[in-house]
Design an enzyme around this catalytic site. Structure first.
Site, PDB file in Angstrom:
ATOM      1  N   GLY A   1       0.797  -1.230   0.000  1.00 42.71           N
ATOM      2  CA  GLY A   1       0.000   0.000   0.000  1.00 42.71           C
ATOM      3  C   GLY A   1       0.825   1.275   0.000  1.00 42.71           C
ATOM      4  O   GLY A   1       0.465   2.253  -0.669  1.00 42.71           O
ATOM      5  N   ASN A   2       1.961   1.274   0.731  1.00 40.25           N
ATOM      6  CA  ASN A   2       2.738   2.521   0.826  1.00 40.25           C
ATOM      7  C   ASN A   2       3.417   2.881  -0.494  1.00 40.25           C
ATOM      8  O   ASN A   2       3.849   4.004  -0.682  1.00 40.25           O
ATOM      9  CB  ASN A   2       3.768   2.436   1.968  1.00 40.25           C
ATOM     10  CG  ASN A   2       4.764   1.326   1.764  1.00 40.25           C
ATOM     11  OD1 ASN A   2       4.441   0.300   1.171  1.00 40.25           O
ATOM     12  ND2 ASN A   2       5.971   1.507   2.241  1.00 40.25           N
TER      13      ASN A   2
ATOM     14  N   LYS B   1     -10.640 -10.371   3.588  1.00 42.46           N
ATOM     15  CA  LYS B   1      -9.747  -9.405   2.927  1.00 42.46           C
ATOM     16  C   LYS B   1     -10.227  -7.974   3.169  1.00 42.46           C
ATOM     17  O   LYS B   1     -11.287  -7.565   2.671  1.00 42.46           O
ATOM     18  CB  LYS B   1      -9.738  -9.685   1.427  1.00 42.46           C
ATOM     19  CG  LYS B   1      -8.842  -8.771   0.648  1.00 42.46           C
ATOM     20  CD  LYS B   1      -7.408  -9.187   0.820  1.00 42.46           C
ATOM     21  CE  LYS B   1      -6.443  -8.140   0.380  1.00 42.46           C
ATOM     22  NZ  LYS B   1      -5.111  -8.352   0.956  1.00 42.46           N
TER      23      LYS B   1
ATOM     24  N   LYS C   1      -2.747 -10.114  -2.875  1.00 42.20           N
ATOM     25  CA  LYS C   1      -1.685  -9.895  -3.873  1.00 42.20           C
ATOM     26  C   LYS C   1      -0.376 -10.614  -3.514  1.00 42.20           C
ATOM     27  O   LYS C   1       0.423 -10.934  -4.396  1.00 42.20           O
ATOM     28  CB  LYS C   1      -1.438  -8.412  -4.114  1.00 42.20           C
ATOM     29  CG  LYS C   1      -0.847  -7.669  -2.937  1.00 42.20           C
ATOM     30  CD  LYS C   1       0.550  -7.223  -3.175  1.00 42.20           C
ATOM     31  CE  LYS C   1       1.198  -6.539  -2.014  1.00 42.20           C
ATOM     32  NZ  LYS C   1       0.626  -6.451  -0.707  1.00 42.20           N
TER      33      LYS C   1
ATOM     34  N   LYS D   1       1.948 -12.405   3.864  1.00 43.95           N
ATOM     35  CA  LYS D   1       3.296 -12.182   3.321  1.00 43.95           C
ATOM     36  C   LYS D   1       4.225 -13.316   3.753  1.00 43.95           C
ATOM     37  O   LYS D   1       4.995 -13.841   2.959  1.00 43.95           O
ATOM     38  CB  LYS D   1       3.858 -10.842   3.817  1.00 43.95           C
ATOM     39  CG  LYS D   1       3.074  -9.658   3.304  1.00 43.95           C
ATOM     40  CD  LYS D   1       3.626  -8.343   3.816  1.00 43.95           C
ATOM     41  CE  LYS D   1       2.584  -7.258   3.721  1.00 43.95           C
ATOM     42  NZ  LYS D   1       1.870  -7.168   2.467  1.00 43.95           N
TER      43      LYS D   1
HETATM   44  N1  LIG Z   1       4.884  -9.516  12.972  1.00 44.18           N
HETATM   45  C1  LIG Z   1       4.855  -8.399  12.248  1.00 44.18           C
HETATM   46  N2  LIG Z   1       6.021  -7.849  11.838  1.00 44.18           N
HETATM   47  C2  LIG Z   1       6.010  -6.700  11.102  1.00 44.18           C
HETATM   48  N3  LIG Z   1       4.878  -6.048  10.736  1.00 44.18           N
HETATM   49  C3  LIG Z   1       3.695  -6.567  11.116  1.00 44.18           C
HETATM   50  C4  LIG Z   1       3.632  -7.755  11.896  1.00 44.18           C
HETATM   51  N4  LIG Z   1       2.318  -8.051  12.121  1.00 44.18           N
HETATM   52  C5  LIG Z   1       1.604  -7.080  11.539  1.00 44.18           C
HETATM   53  N5  LIG Z   1       2.422  -6.182  10.916  1.00 44.18           N
HETATM   54  C6  LIG Z   1       1.896  -5.026  10.166  1.00 44.18           C
HETATM   55  O1  LIG Z   1       1.691  -5.458   8.822  1.00 44.18           O
HETATM   56  C7  LIG Z   1       1.881  -4.338   7.962  1.00 44.18           C
HETATM   57  C8  LIG Z   1       2.041  -4.833   6.541  1.00 44.18           C
HETATM   58  O2  LIG Z   1       0.795  -5.290   6.088  1.00 44.18           O
HETATM   59  P1  LIG Z   1      -0.106  -4.410   5.099  1.00 44.18           P
HETATM   60  O3  LIG Z   1      -0.078  -2.972   5.491  1.00 44.18           O
HETATM   61  O4  LIG Z   1      -1.413  -5.093   4.987  1.00 44.18           O
HETATM   62  O5  LIG Z   1       0.718  -4.624   3.779  1.00 44.18           O
HETATM   63  P2  LIG Z   1       0.879  -3.926   2.376  1.00 44.18           P
HETATM   64  O6  LIG Z   1       2.214  -3.239   2.438  1.00 44.18           O
HETATM   65  O7  LIG Z   1       0.881  -5.078   1.432  1.00 44.18           O
HETATM   66  O8  LIG Z   1      -0.258  -2.961   2.142  1.00 44.18           O
HETATM   67  C9  LIG Z   1       3.086  -3.664   8.562  1.00 44.18           C
HETATM   68  O9  LIG Z   1       3.210  -2.318   8.157  1.00 44.18           O
HETATM   69  C10 LIG Z   1       2.795  -3.798  10.069  1.00 44.18           C
HETATM   70  O10 LIG Z   1       2.041  -2.687  10.509  1.00 44.18           O
HETATM   71  N1  LIG Z   2      -5.309  -7.360  -3.289  1.00 41.58           N
HETATM   72  C1  LIG Z   2      -4.526  -7.048  -2.216  1.00 41.58           C
HETATM   73  O1  LIG Z   2      -3.928  -7.925  -1.585  1.00 41.58           O
HETATM   74  O2  LIG Z   2      -4.462  -5.710  -1.899  1.00 41.58           O
HETATM   75  P1  LIG Z   2      -3.710  -5.045  -0.651  1.00 41.58           P
HETATM   76  O3  LIG Z   2      -2.279  -5.514  -0.710  1.00 41.58           O
HETATM   77  O4  LIG Z   2      -3.833  -3.563  -0.861  1.00 41.58           O
HETATM   78  O5  LIG Z   2      -4.400  -5.527   0.581  1.00 41.58           O
END
Ligand SMILES: Nc1ncnc2c1ncn2[C@@H]1O[C@H](COP(=O)(O)OP(=O)(O)O)[C@@H](O)[C@H]1O
Ligand SMILES: NC(=O)OP(=O)(O)O
Length: 312
Positions: free
Chosen positions: A11-12, A128, A212, A274
């Site tokens: 997302g970032n 999700k 994803k 992940k």
């Molecule tokens: N054990 C963990 N170690 C590191 N980050 C974690 C952990 N559990 C949860 N997180 C959170 O998960 C986030 C990443 O997931 P998400 O924001 O859904 O991913 P994306 O970057 O794909 O959008 C991290 O920024 C953190 O806030």
């Molecule tokens: N489709 C999907 O996994 O989107 P995000 O990573 O934004 O949750």
């Protein structure tokens, strides 16, 4: 030897709206072109949680003005729209960054469909999170008004949740392989791919958003990548995340990571997919590994200076 990497953007890397996305993809492209300049063959995938939620909301608004003239837009079509919306900005930002560095390399976004099992239990239990973050009261009011499901998302607020079946097969895999072999930088499987089920020769969209990270793992296997890189908002995966005894993980084996996942160290809906994708790719063939790190640390991570690396 050129190493082939699949990079999954979190997302970032994209931001939460059009203005943020235009800015974010410029920075994202710098990190990606660093890898291309260093000689890596890069295939990109990306998330779409905020984007697909935004598109769905816009389409609902349109439908509410005149539902006969503007029938409801299915979630699968919203996913398709999110692929082109993100692909458009990302493709152009990459093209510009490549040209700025004197690199001549075409960039292509592939509208990608991904087959799922219609009997996947995920259709019965949505997990999700998509769309914007809300406080509990607003989320509960919306859930009651629209009949949607909501969930608290890893301590960050409440969001709508939709079904997220496992990706089984990338329909456009040969197109992706051909473009990669032709030296193009490919963006594919955006938002986990457009979820479809096969009905004879027909591909029917279904109401879901595929994760994803899981889809990027399937993509990485399909293109025979050496490395899967999952770029997110943390430099390293942690145990006891957010607690005073939090510890960062650097090089870790599949077996150790499996034990930590089993012990519940990774939040479902954020870090757990992940970690599961990382494990699956590292297990899929000897020599393959997965790196999880920050977008801006991608190059440092690939040369072993940071990030969490999972391998057999
Ligand atoms: N054990 C963990 N170690 C590191 N980050 C974690 C952990 N559990 C949860 N997180 C959170 O998960 C986030 C990443 O997931 P998400 O924001 O859904 O991913 P994306 O970057 O794909 O959008 C991290 O920024 C953190 O806030
Ligand atoms: N489709 C999907 O996994 O989107 P995000 O990573 O934004 O949750």
């Amino acid at each position: 030897m050129v190493k082939r990497v699949v990079v999954a953007l979190g997302g970032n890397a994209l931001g939460n709206n059009l203005v943020e996305q235009m800015k974010a993809v410029k920075e994202t492209s710098k990190a990606i072109v660093d890898l291309i300049e260093a000689g890596y063959e890069v295939i990109l995938s990306h998330g779409n949680g905020p984007q697909v939620g935004m598109i769905q909301l816009a389409m609902e608004g349109l439908s509410m003005t005149d539902s006969e003239k503007y029938p409801t837009v299915p979630l699968s079509v919203c996913v398709a729209m999110s692929q082109s919306y993100v692909g458009y900005d990302l493709q152009n930002a990459l093209r510009e960054e490549l040209l700025n560095r004197g690199l001549v390399q075409p960039v292509a976004t592939v509208i990608t469909q991904v087959a799922v099992d219609p009997a996947d239990p995920a259709f019965k239990t949505p997990t999700k999170p998509i769309g914007r973050f809300m406080d509990q009261a607003e989320a509960e009011a919306l859930a009651a008004a629209k009949g949607i499901q909501i969930m608290e998302d890893a301590g960050r607020g409440y969001r709508q949740v939709v079904a997220s079946p496992k990706p089984q097969e990338i329909i456009e895999v040969e197109t992706i392989q051909t473009l990669v072999k032709g030296g193009q930088t490919v963006i594919a499987c955006g938002g986990g791919g457009i979820p479809i089920v096969k009905e004879g020769n027909q591909l029917k969209g279904v109401a879901a958003v595929i994760d994803k990270d899981f889809c990027s793992e399937v993509l990485a296997e399909a293109v025979d990548a050496d490395l899967l890189i999952i770029l997110t908002a943390v430099e390293k995966v942690c145990i006891n995340y957010g607690q005073p005894d939090q510890e960062e993980l650097s090089d870790i084996s599949v077996a150790e990571m499996e034990a930590l996942a089993e012990a519940g160290h990774f939040a479902p809906g954020s870090m757990l997919p992940k970690v599961e994708a990382a494990i699956a790719f590292a297990k899929s063939k000897p020599g393959r590994k997965t790196l999880i790190t920050l977008l801006e640390k991608a190059h440092e991570g690939i040369v072993g200076k940071t990030g969490t690396t999972v391998q057999l």
